[in-house]
Design a protein around this motif. Sequence first.
Motif, PDB file in Angstrom:
ATOM      1  N   ARG A  20       0.831  -1.215   0.000  1.00 48.57           N
ATOM      2  CA  ARG A  20       0.000   0.000   0.000  1.00 48.57           C
ATOM      3  C   ARG A  20       0.860   1.258   0.000  1.00 48.57           C
ATOM      4  O   ARG A  20       0.625   2.190  -0.785  1.00 48.57           O
ATOM      5  N   ILE A  34       0.907   4.058  -3.024  1.00 49.96           N
ATOM      6  CA  ILE A  34       0.517   5.433  -2.705  1.00 49.96           C
ATOM      7  C   ILE A  34       1.659   6.397  -3.030  1.00 49.96           C
ATOM      8  O   ILE A  34       1.441   7.535  -3.471  1.00 49.96           O
ATOM      9  N   ASP A  60      -6.649   5.066   1.451  1.00 50.44           N
ATOM     10  CA  ASP A  60      -5.565   4.697   0.545  1.00 50.44           C
ATOM     11  C   ASP A  60      -5.997   3.588  -0.406  1.00 50.44           C
ATOM     12  O   ASP A  60      -5.680   3.612  -1.601  1.00 50.44           O
TER      13      ASP A  60
END
Length: 747
Positions: free
Chosen positions: A324, A328, A529
Amino acid sequence: MTQVSKGTCCHCDKILRKYDRIYRLDKCQNLLQYAMTNGLVNLKLHHKCYTKLHKQQKTSENDSDQDQQMNVDLTTINAHLQTDPYSRSFTTSSIMDTSTSDIINATSAPMIIESTVLSNVVHSDSIELPYYRLSRSNQSCSICKINFSQKNRNCEYISEKIRAECLINHKIFISEKSRCCTAHICDDSLSEKDIEKIKNSTTMHCSIKQHELIEIFSLMKIMLQNLNTKIENIEKRPALCFDADSTFDASNYYVLTGLTLEQFDNLCSEIPSGVIRHSDLRSSRSAIACLLVKLRLGLSNDVLATLFGFRNRRDVGHVLDSARKALIKCFVPKHLGFNHISREDVITNHTRPLAKRILADGEDKAILILDGTYIYIQKSAHNMLQRKTYSTHKGRPLVKTMMIVSTDGYIVSMLGPYFADYKNNDATITKNIIYNNKEDILDWLKPDDVLVVDRGFRDVLDDLHTFGYKTKMPCFLSKKTNQFTTEEANQTRFVTKIRWVVESANGRIKQWRFFDKVVQNTMLKNIGDYFAIVCALINAYRPLFIADISKDDAIADRMLRLATQSNNIKTYADRLKSKSEKSLKWTLLNAKYSVKDFPRMTFNELNDLTLGTFQLKQAKKYAVEHLSNNGSFNIKIAKQRDDLIRAQILSRHKSAILYDVWVQYNKNEILGWYCRCPNGCRVVGCCSHIASVTWFLSFARYHPEALRESASSYLNSITDAPNYSDVSDDDGNESGDDTSQTLYTLA
């Protein structure tokens, strides 16, 4: 036993005397083989003799053996070794590869060995096998025999893999360093045509020497070891492996990750090496794949641990967190947010000409569509969090995100998540975005840019106007009215004609089952996210909703022209209701066999009439429900007006409401329509109730297959509880006892 008057012993190099007992080694073949194998005899050559024998060997050998060299170490046969009578310089292979009779004739030692016996020893180094043998040459192709000196004739060595496969699968022995034309080799193998050519040009019988067999067997051993290593590695791999060397089927990538193999490779290339640390637990590709499978299928961490071979769900949590953060940081900023795309790019590449014409008067203005969407979450044990995430509108806990898309469905930005209580409605969220200048939106937007919203944004319209932005929103029904005016309905249709893409974008996001299910509260910290990652993936790898804009100008011209017209059928129906017009006598008929002069239309012509596919999709559902048990589609006609038909269509929201539908037509076209539903007055397109009647009369009754709907069969699979009969007395009971009418008693 034979006496020799002079010479030296081939084992100890001592001089043989006249009366010594001397044995001929060639008379004992087993002893000779043992001595030669273990290097116990010395056969030395002068350099001159070695060179002479070597030349004779080259000229005597055939073309297939001319590159083989005797394994005699030239460094051991020099002047120094010739003066050293105790040197042990020859190995077993040196003796085996050199003609024994020639060596004896050339050596200074007078030992006598019969050539016939040595010939048997030499032949014992070869074996006859029922195999094909491919001849070898340095000047010509081993397969087609064409000389390499010809122009544009490329050649290459036949690889070890091809040699082993030919020996195992086709019984063809190919010598080491054999060469052939490049055209014969495709995908590191010989074609079936070349295999047959070799078999037809040679006999299935050949002589293979010992060292050749040892060499090819060693090669096969290495290949088998490598294959066994691969099998062991595959057995150790988890059920899902997305590494580059994986044998995972490419067709399953989209099912599991939502991306094709090429798209997944491209996504992994967007992440620089080192951003996701490679460990024994997983590779960077496996970490990204684990996150995508989580989002795509909505699987629990326990299931992911089993599929990817992790030790426990805690390890899965660490893997998801690292993937993640990498996406991002390196991927999302390139494909999502007001900073990743300019206003001019949105106007030029992501604004439909239709939207410019009907919402911005044809000017080059940025047109953005705003809408809030929901992500359902668990009920929290924290009282304040529970109150702030509970939506009175949906009646369950959730969080909201604000979607901002262009008129072709491209997601410009996603903001949130936000709470879901009554204070966090769409208008308040929009105020939070504007007044806090989220993602520098005020610098991105310019005065007179158009923001398309729904009715939930009504409380923020004045604020948006204060900043100089224009707004487009569907109309509200006035108090004590149940239907929009023709002008209001037309203006509402202008908005919904453009706004539908944001609903489709929300639906596309919900195809990632992580957001279609109830999200665990442990994911709340990262839920924004995850939502941003999915939006960025859609922008990068999904097609736009509006791919063809070639008809936009024609549709805009039609809509703008129709917007200036009034609904004459509505006016006529109102006069009939007020009895200012002579009443009509209606006759109920089955439309399947009547109204033969109703114009026949294609699906595309119906689409032009409704100005959208949504009405036609709903038309089929309404028409199927309107059909009676015997398959008749009931309509009403009046003798006084042969150009007008009437029908009653049941509302799909409330079973007690029937809408009157009126359609005017001639043999060539449909002239007008009216429906008593809230949007029934509009002339810019028509409502779904009108579309159902026109669809059946002009298209479906000529195409019975269009009326088939599998969902209708589900009704028979479910029991309707109110469908029962009350309990009554048994008339056949002749007993006069009062207890005969008792249904049950207490003991």
